[in-house]
Design a protein around this motif. Structure first.
Motif, short mmCIF file in Angstrom:
data_model
loop_
_atom_site.label_atom_id
_atom_site.label_comp_id
_atom_site.label_asym_id
_atom_site.label_seq_id
_atom_site.Cartn_x
_atom_site.Cartn_y
_atom_site.Cartn_z
N SER A 111 -3.95 -33.30 -14.57
CA SER A 111 -2.73 -33.57 -15.71
C SER A 111 -2.45 -34.95 -15.60
N LEU A 112 -1.90 -35.61 -14.31
CA LEU A 112 -1.44 -36.80 -14.15
C LEU A 112 -2.64 -38.14 -14.59
N LEU A 113 -3.82 -37.84 -14.30
CA LEU A 113 -4.71 -38.58 -14.97
C LEU A 113 -4.88 -38.81 -16.32
N THR A 114 -4.54 -37.56 -17.10
CA THR A 114 -4.33 -37.62 -18.33
C THR A 114 -3.27 -38.31 -18.93
N VAL A 115 -2.04 -38.00 -18.33
CA VAL A 115 -0.88 -38.93 -18.48
C VAL A 115 -1.22 -40.33 -18.18
N MET A 116 -1.87 -40.83 -17.13
CA MET A 116 -2.25 -42.25 -16.82
C MET A 116 -2.80 -42.87 -18.04
N ALA A 143 5.52 -36.90 -15.20
CA ALA A 143 5.29 -36.53 -13.97
C ALA A 143 5.41 -35.25 -13.63
N ALA A 144 6.81 -34.87 -14.00
CA ALA A 144 7.14 -33.59 -13.53
C ALA A 144 6.26 -32.34 -14.39
N CYS A 208 -7.86 -32.17 -22.39
CA CYS A 208 -7.31 -33.36 -21.51
C CYS A 208 -8.41 -34.29 -21.70
N PHE A 209 -9.70 -33.96 -21.32
CA PHE A 209 -10.82 -34.88 -21.08
C PHE A 209 -11.05 -35.68 -22.45
N VAL A 210 -11.00 -34.68 -23.58
CA VAL A 210 -11.21 -35.47 -25.10
C VAL A 210 -10.15 -36.43 -25.12
N SER A 215 -8.61 -41.83 -25.94
CA SER A 215 -7.68 -42.88 -25.48
C SER A 215 -8.34 -44.26 -24.93
N TYR A 216 -9.42 -43.97 -24.09
CA TYR A 216 -10.29 -45.10 -23.69
C TYR A 216 -11.21 -45.59 -24.77
N VAL A 217 -11.32 -44.97 -25.84
CA VAL A 217 -12.45 -45.69 -27.08
C VAL A 217 -11.45 -46.66 -27.81
N GLU A 218 -10.12 -46.26 -27.97
CA GLU A 218 -9.11 -47.04 -28.77
C GLU A 218 -8.81 -48.38 -27.81
N ILE A 219 -8.59 -48.11 -26.28
CA ILE A 219 -8.41 -48.91 -25.59
C ILE A 219 -9.35 -49.97 -25.52
#
Length: 310
Positions: A111-116, A143-144, A208-210, A215-219
């Motif tokens: 979940s945190l990796l998704t937030v990151m 984070a919570a 979350c993986f999608v 997100s990284y495609v846009e990045i």
């Protein structure tokens, strides 16, 4: 035939039968564990002590290092103790605790990796809105939410797994208590309920993986539009480590819990378990610091201060 009420302990998978190989496993895991403690401990201390790192990205990295320490501490110390004392036993309560904390830390970390990923997306694709979208309160809430997601997953899967009747003995074909291996001990089709929960969790994790992939495609599209080579390099240096960590973590954990039984073998299960539960906590500090000059400078400053006082 055994049942849940009569099982007081489980027998974990032994890495080797020969005493010399057991001791080799102990020293190998000890080295990995100490590396994880040192690497994550340095990152936690450096971020806490250096005010220049009090930003959303490093706040989330601080939480990730805490989760990594928890994850590797759930499985490795018991495996080391069993190899050192030439035993395979773990108590019923200890096994339940391993399942709970492993689900807690793994689900919270994912979940945190998704937030990151969201943090990197906003920083690179919407920099003018970064301070608004990722203020201190928003970061604490996200984070919570990640930690709470891990807790809810842990309660759900632990309670469901250990409510199943177990009729196939008490030997777990893994070096720690892993749910897919415990389900093999359950009676008839009783395991289908927990298998269904695992599939539901996998679907949520896939969502979350999608999100991370999109997100990284846009990045990367935004990074390739940056005119200066230095700007592109800085953007990639903050994104590529996160992408590497996500790829390793997702591929190994998904394979461990969703692989078809026909492809299962003790050696393959063991390798995959090590890859998702032991390797990431040990290599994450290296991955994140390798291309991050700010973090390297903070860690070096911390270590120099410690050695100068000594």
């Amino acid at each position: 035939m055994s049942n849940t009420s009569s099982i007081t302990h489980f027998l974990l998978l032994a890495f080797a039968d020969k005493r010399e190989l057991q001791l080799l496993h102990f020293w190998l895991f000890l080295a990995i564990y100490l590396a994880a403690l040192l690497g994550n401990g340095l990152i936690i201390t450096a971020i806490a002590c250096d005010h220049r790192l009090h930003t959303p990205m490093y706040f989330f990295l601080f939480n990730l290092s805490l989760l990594d320490l928890g994850c590797i501490s759930t499985t490795v110390p018991k495996a080391m103790a069993n190899s050192l004392w030439d035993t395979r036993a773990i108590s019923y309560a200890g096994c339940a605790a391993q399942v709970f904390f492993l689900f807690f830390f793994v689900a919270a970390e994912y979940s945190l990796l998704t937030v990151m990923a969201y943090d990197r997306y906003v920083a690179i694709c919407k920099p003018l809105h970064y301070g608004t979208l990722l203020g201190s309160r928003a970061c604490v809430h996200m984070a919570a939410a990640a930690w709470s997601t891990g807790f809810l997953h842990a309660v759900l899967h632990t309670a469901n797994t250990f409510s199943l009747p177990l009729c196939q003995g008490n030997a777990v074909d893994q070096f720690f208590c892993e749910v897919p291996q415990i389900l093999k001990l359950s009676c008839s089709d009783a395991y289908l309920r927990e298998s269904g929960f695992i599939v539901v969790s996998a679907c949520l994790f896939f969502g979350c993986f999608v999100f991370i992939v999109v997100s990284y495609v846009e990045i990367f599209r935004a990074v390739l539009r940056i005119p200066s080579q230095q700007g592109r390099h800085k953007a990639f240096s903050t994104c590529l480590p996160h992408l590497a960590v996500v790829s390793l973590f997702v591929s190994t954990s998904m394979f461990a819990y969703l692989k078809p039984p026909a492809t299962s073998s003790p050696f393959l299960d063991l390798v995959v378990a090590v890859l998702y539960s032991v390797v990431p906590p040990a290599v994450n500090p290296l991955i994140y610091s390798m291309r991050n000059q700010e973090l390297k400078d903070a860690v070096w400053k911390l270590m120099s201060g410690l050695f100068s006082k000594a």
